[in-house]
Design a protein around this motif. Sequence first.
Motif, PDB file in Angstrom:
ATOM      1  N   LEU A 141      49.158  47.737  32.029  1.00  0.00           N
ATOM      2  CA  LEU A 141      47.892  47.202  31.734  1.00  0.00           C
ATOM      3  C   LEU A 141      47.218  46.320  32.975  1.00  0.00           C
ATOM      4  CD1 LEU A 141      45.700  45.740  30.023  1.00  0.00           C
ATOM      5  CD2 LEU A 141      47.262  43.759  29.701  1.00  0.00           C
ATOM      6  N   ALA A 142      48.245  45.791  33.798  1.00  0.00           N
ATOM      7  CA  ALA A 142      47.645  45.167  34.980  1.00  0.00           C
ATOM      8  C   ALA A 142      47.230  46.037  36.133  1.00  0.00           C
ATOM      9  CB  ALA A 142      48.733  44.328  35.601  1.00  0.00           C
ATOM     10  N   LEU A 143      47.910  47.104  36.421  1.00  0.00           N
ATOM     11  CA  LEU A 143      47.603  48.170  37.167  1.00  0.00           C
ATOM     12  C   LEU A 143      46.318  49.034  37.059  1.00  0.00           C
ATOM     13  CD1 LEU A 143      51.026  49.149  38.272  1.00  0.00           C
ATOM     14  CD2 LEU A 143      49.383  47.940  39.751  1.00  0.00           C
ATOM     15  N   SER A 144      46.456  49.490  35.697  1.00  0.00           N
ATOM     16  CA  SER A 144      45.306  50.334  35.154  1.00  0.00           C
ATOM     17  C   SER A 144      43.951  49.535  35.071  1.00  0.00           C
ATOM     18  CB  SER A 144      45.497  50.974  33.875  1.00  0.00           C
ATOM     19  OG  SER A 144      45.659  49.828  32.759  1.00  0.00           O
ATOM     20  N   ALA A 145      43.920  48.042  34.732  1.00  0.00           N
ATOM     21  CA  ALA A 145      42.722  47.403  34.750  1.00  0.00           C
ATOM     22  C   ALA A 145      42.160  47.233  36.126  1.00  0.00           C
ATOM     23  CB  ALA A 145      43.161  45.912  33.909  1.00  0.00           C
ATOM     24  N   TRP A 146      43.195  46.783  37.094  1.00  0.00           N
ATOM     25  CA  TRP A 146      42.571  46.825  38.612  1.00  0.00           C
ATOM     26  C   TRP A 146      42.173  48.190  39.012  1.00  0.00           C
ATOM     27  CZ3 TRP A 146      45.889  48.738  42.589  1.00  0.00           C
ATOM     28  CH2 TRP A 146      45.426  48.482  43.742  1.00  0.00           C
ATOM     29  N   ARG A 147      42.955  49.039  38.832  1.00  0.00           N
ATOM     30  CA  ARG A 147      42.427  50.341  39.304  1.00  0.00           C
ATOM     31  C   ARG A 147      41.198  50.971  38.786  1.00  0.00           C
ATOM     32  NH1 ARG A 147      45.649  54.228  42.602  1.00  0.00           N
ATOM     33  NH2 ARG A 147      44.920  55.960  42.603  1.00  0.00           N
ATOM     34  N   LYS A 168      36.423  61.181  38.623  1.00  0.00           N
ATOM     35  CA  LYS A 168      37.550  61.809  37.932  1.00  0.00           C
ATOM     36  C   LYS A 168      38.420  60.770  37.218  1.00  0.00           C
ATOM     37  CE  LYS A 168      41.021  65.223  37.925  1.00  0.00           C
ATOM     38  NZ  LYS A 168      42.195  64.260  37.539  1.00  0.00           N
ATOM     39  N   GLY A 169      38.781  60.067  38.276  1.00  0.00           N
ATOM     40  CA  GLY A 169      39.931  58.805  37.923  1.00  0.00           C
ATOM     41  C   GLY A 169      39.430  58.014  36.817  1.00  0.00           C
ATOM     42  N   VAL A 170      38.012  57.611  36.951  1.00  0.00           N
ATOM     43  CA  VAL A 170      37.614  56.520  35.810  1.00  0.00           C
ATOM     44  C   VAL A 170      37.820  57.175  34.435  1.00  0.00           C
ATOM     45  CG1 VAL A 170      35.406  55.738  34.850  1.00  0.00           C
ATOM     46  CG2 VAL A 170      35.971  55.416  37.351  1.00  0.00           C
ATOM     47  N   LYS A 171      37.602  58.533  34.325  1.00  0.00           N
ATOM     48  CA  LYS A 171      37.909  58.911  32.796  1.00  0.00           C
ATOM     49  C   LYS A 171      39.317  58.707  32.436  1.00  0.00           C
ATOM     50  CE  LYS A 171      34.337  62.325  33.072  1.00  0.00           C
ATOM     51  NZ  LYS A 171      34.039  63.706  33.187  1.00  0.00           N
ATOM     52  N   GLU A 172      40.171  58.948  33.397  1.00  0.00           N
ATOM     53  CA  GLU A 172      41.780  58.816  33.045  1.00  0.00           C
ATOM     54  C   GLU A 172      42.119  57.392  32.793  1.00  0.00           C
ATOM     55  OE1 GLU A 172      42.723  62.886  35.550  1.00  0.00           O
ATOM     56  OE2 GLU A 172      42.917  60.801  36.443  1.00  0.00           O
ATOM     57  N   LEU A 173      41.571  56.624  33.864  1.00  0.00           N
ATOM     58  CA  LEU A 173      41.919  55.256  33.986  1.00  0.00           C
ATOM     59  C   LEU A 173      41.732  54.377  32.538  1.00  0.00           C
ATOM     60  CD1 LEU A 173      41.358  54.766  37.513  1.00  0.00           C
ATOM     61  CD2 LEU A 173      43.947  54.434  36.621  1.00  0.00           C
ATOM     62  N   THR A 174      40.474  54.933  32.181  1.00  0.00           N
ATOM     63  CA  THR A 174      39.701  54.163  31.077  1.00  0.00           C
ATOM     64  C   THR A 174      41.093  54.345  29.707  1.00  0.00           C
ATOM     65  OG1 THR A 174      37.830  54.530  31.635  1.00  0.00           O
ATOM     66  CG2 THR A 174      38.137  54.148  29.257  1.00  0.00           C
ATOM     67  N   TYR A 175      41.562  55.573  29.416  1.00  0.00           N
ATOM     68  CA  TYR A 175      42.643  55.839  28.573  1.00  0.00           C
ATOM     69  C   TYR A 175      43.682  55.064  28.776  1.00  0.00           C
ATOM     70  CZ  TYR A 175      46.389  58.011  26.074  1.00  0.00           C
ATOM     71  OH  TYR A 175      47.344  58.056  25.472  1.00  0.00           O
ATOM     72  N   VAL A 228      36.493  43.075  41.894  1.00  0.00           N
ATOM     73  CA  VAL A 228      37.532  43.899  41.307  1.00  0.00           C
ATOM     74  C   VAL A 228      38.720  42.867  40.839  1.00  0.00           C
ATOM     75  CG1 VAL A 228      39.489  45.358  41.861  1.00  0.00           C
ATOM     76  CG2 VAL A 228      37.067  45.862  42.789  1.00  0.00           C
ATOM     77  N   GLY A 229      38.707  41.799  41.595  1.00  0.00           N
ATOM     78  CA  GLY A 229      39.942  40.848  41.135  1.00  0.00           C
ATOM     79  C   GLY A 229      39.513  39.998  39.799  1.00  0.00           C
ATOM     80  N   VAL A 230      38.229  39.681  39.916  1.00  0.00           N
ATOM     81  CA  VAL A 230      37.773  38.994  38.530  1.00  0.00           C
ATOM     82  C   VAL A 230      37.820  39.722  37.417  1.00  0.00           C
ATOM     83  CG1 VAL A 230      35.505  37.906  37.511  1.00  0.00           C
ATOM     84  CG2 VAL A 230      36.173  37.294  39.856  1.00  0.00           C
ATOM     85  N   GLU A 231      37.398  41.025  37.524  1.00  0.00           N
ATOM     86  CA  GLU A 231      37.479  41.814  36.512  1.00  0.00           C
ATOM     87  C   GLU A 231      38.868  42.325  35.881  1.00  0.00           C
ATOM     88  OE1 GLU A 231      35.294  43.230  34.691  1.00  0.00           O
ATOM     89  OE2 GLU A 231      36.052  44.911  33.673  1.00  0.00           O
ATOM     90  N   THR A 232      39.798  42.292  36.839  1.00  0.00           N
ATOM     91  CA  THR A 232      41.069  42.521  36.342  1.00  0.00           C
ATOM     92  C   THR A 232      41.716  41.400  35.932  1.00  0.00           C
ATOM     93  OG1 THR A 232      41.504  43.719  38.582  1.00  0.00           O
ATOM     94  CG2 THR A 232      43.526  42.955  37.537  1.00  0.00           C
ATOM     95  N   LEU A 233      41.621  39.987  36.247  1.00  0.00           N
ATOM     96  CA  LEU A 233      42.002  38.974  35.520  1.00  0.00           C
ATOM     97  C   LEU A 233      41.141  38.861  34.189  1.00  0.00           C
ATOM     98  CD1 LEU A 233      42.108  36.690  38.501  1.00  0.00           C
ATOM     99  CD2 LEU A 233      44.209  37.744  37.536  1.00  0.00           C
ATOM    100  N   ARG A 234      39.897  39.058  34.085  1.00  0.00           N
ATOM    101  CA  ARG A 234      39.314  38.965  32.853  1.00  0.00           C
ATOM    102  C   ARG A 234      39.943  39.814  31.829  1.00  0.00           C
ATOM    103  NH1 ARG A 234      35.996  41.401  29.750  1.00  0.00           N
ATOM    104  NH2 ARG A 234      36.079  43.327  31.101  1.00  0.00           N
ATOM    105  N   VAL A 235      40.217  41.290  32.226  1.00  0.00           N
ATOM    106  CA  VAL A 235      40.991  41.781  31.243  1.00  0.00           C
ATOM    107  C   VAL A 235      42.239  41.585  30.871  1.00  0.00           C
ATOM    108  CG1 VAL A 235      41.907  44.249  30.773  1.00  0.00           C
ATOM    109  CG2 VAL A 235      39.586  44.082  31.973  1.00  0.00           C
ATOM    110  N   TRP A 236      43.091  40.999  31.842  1.00  0.00           N
ATOM    111  CA  TRP A 236      44.099  40.427  31.441  1.00  0.00           C
ATOM    112  C   TRP A 236      44.493  39.153  30.752  1.00  0.00           C
ATOM    113  CZ3 TRP A 236      49.373  41.673  32.734  1.00  0.00           C
ATOM    114  CH2 TRP A 236      50.257  40.737  32.764  1.00  0.00           C
ATOM    115  N   GLY A 237      43.478  38.379  30.847  1.00  0.00           N
ATOM    116  CA  GLY A 237      43.187  37.281  29.825  1.00  0.00           C
ATOM    117  C   GLY A 237      42.668  37.798  28.733  1.00  0.00           C
TER     118      GLY A 237
END
Length: 285
Positions: A141-147, A168-175, A228-237
């Motif tokens: 979860l942490a790595l995919s949200a950040w990536r 290409k990666g966005v489609k995969e990482l969304t899943y 990127v950091g804010v988005e990652t922590l937002r999803v994590w929370g």
Amino acid sequence: MSDDDHMNLSLADSSGDTQWAFGTGFEDPLHGVDTAVPAGVDAPVLTALCLALGDDALVSAQRLAEWVTRAPELEVELALANIGLDLLGQARLLYARAGQVDGSGRGEDAYAYRRDAGEFRNVRLAELPCGDFAFSVTRLLALSAWRLALFQRLTSAPDPVLRAIAAKGVKELTYHRQFAADWTVRLGDGTAESRRRTLRAMEEIGPWLGELADEDTAETFGAPTGEVGVETLRVWGQVARAAGLSVDTGDPVPGHGRAGQHTEHLAPLVEELQSVARALPGATW
């Protein structure tokens, strides 16, 4: 979990090809893309970014491969294996681009199999041992949200090859993110034992999030570190709340994998990853 939380956790459209790690399209993402380095792009900086993101993907894929034959369900095992293969594909494209840009002519195998652990530049969260299932899906979860936050911004990068790889990666990482979020909520909102393990996993991973939020390799390619950091922590929370968990990320762990400062866990992982290539140098499939 409230209805609103459930709606907010619909992080992506689950219909169509994005539902599956592989999808059904196997078109070359670089078909027709100009591979010349554009004017104004710093080649050494672009090389460093491709290697760093490639290393993140390769090390993560190797950890996910360790779940094969060990996952709690066959369907989960296949999903984790496919996610690992997605990341392996991203690593191959990024290494190939690094070899084009740095002028060395090195191929993807040279970067994957001919470097010592100290030369890898992956973030350290990726190299930590698998732990239990709760730890692995929470780390995913942490790595995919950040990536995903990173790759979404790199779709506007000045280098056309990097843009194509990111798209290409966005489609995969969304899943990947959706899979990890669903399992984190399921475990956190499940039995007392699954809740205990998920809480422990989030507490263990929290201090490593500081390295992700502080990572600036892609800053000059249209991916601001702060965003990127804010988005990652937002999803994590968001996922933690949906799981009914309240977790303090704690103080960041000192050091940075991008600077070659790794944990004691990376060298054994790289040794296993490279064992066949090292034993049979020059061999081809």
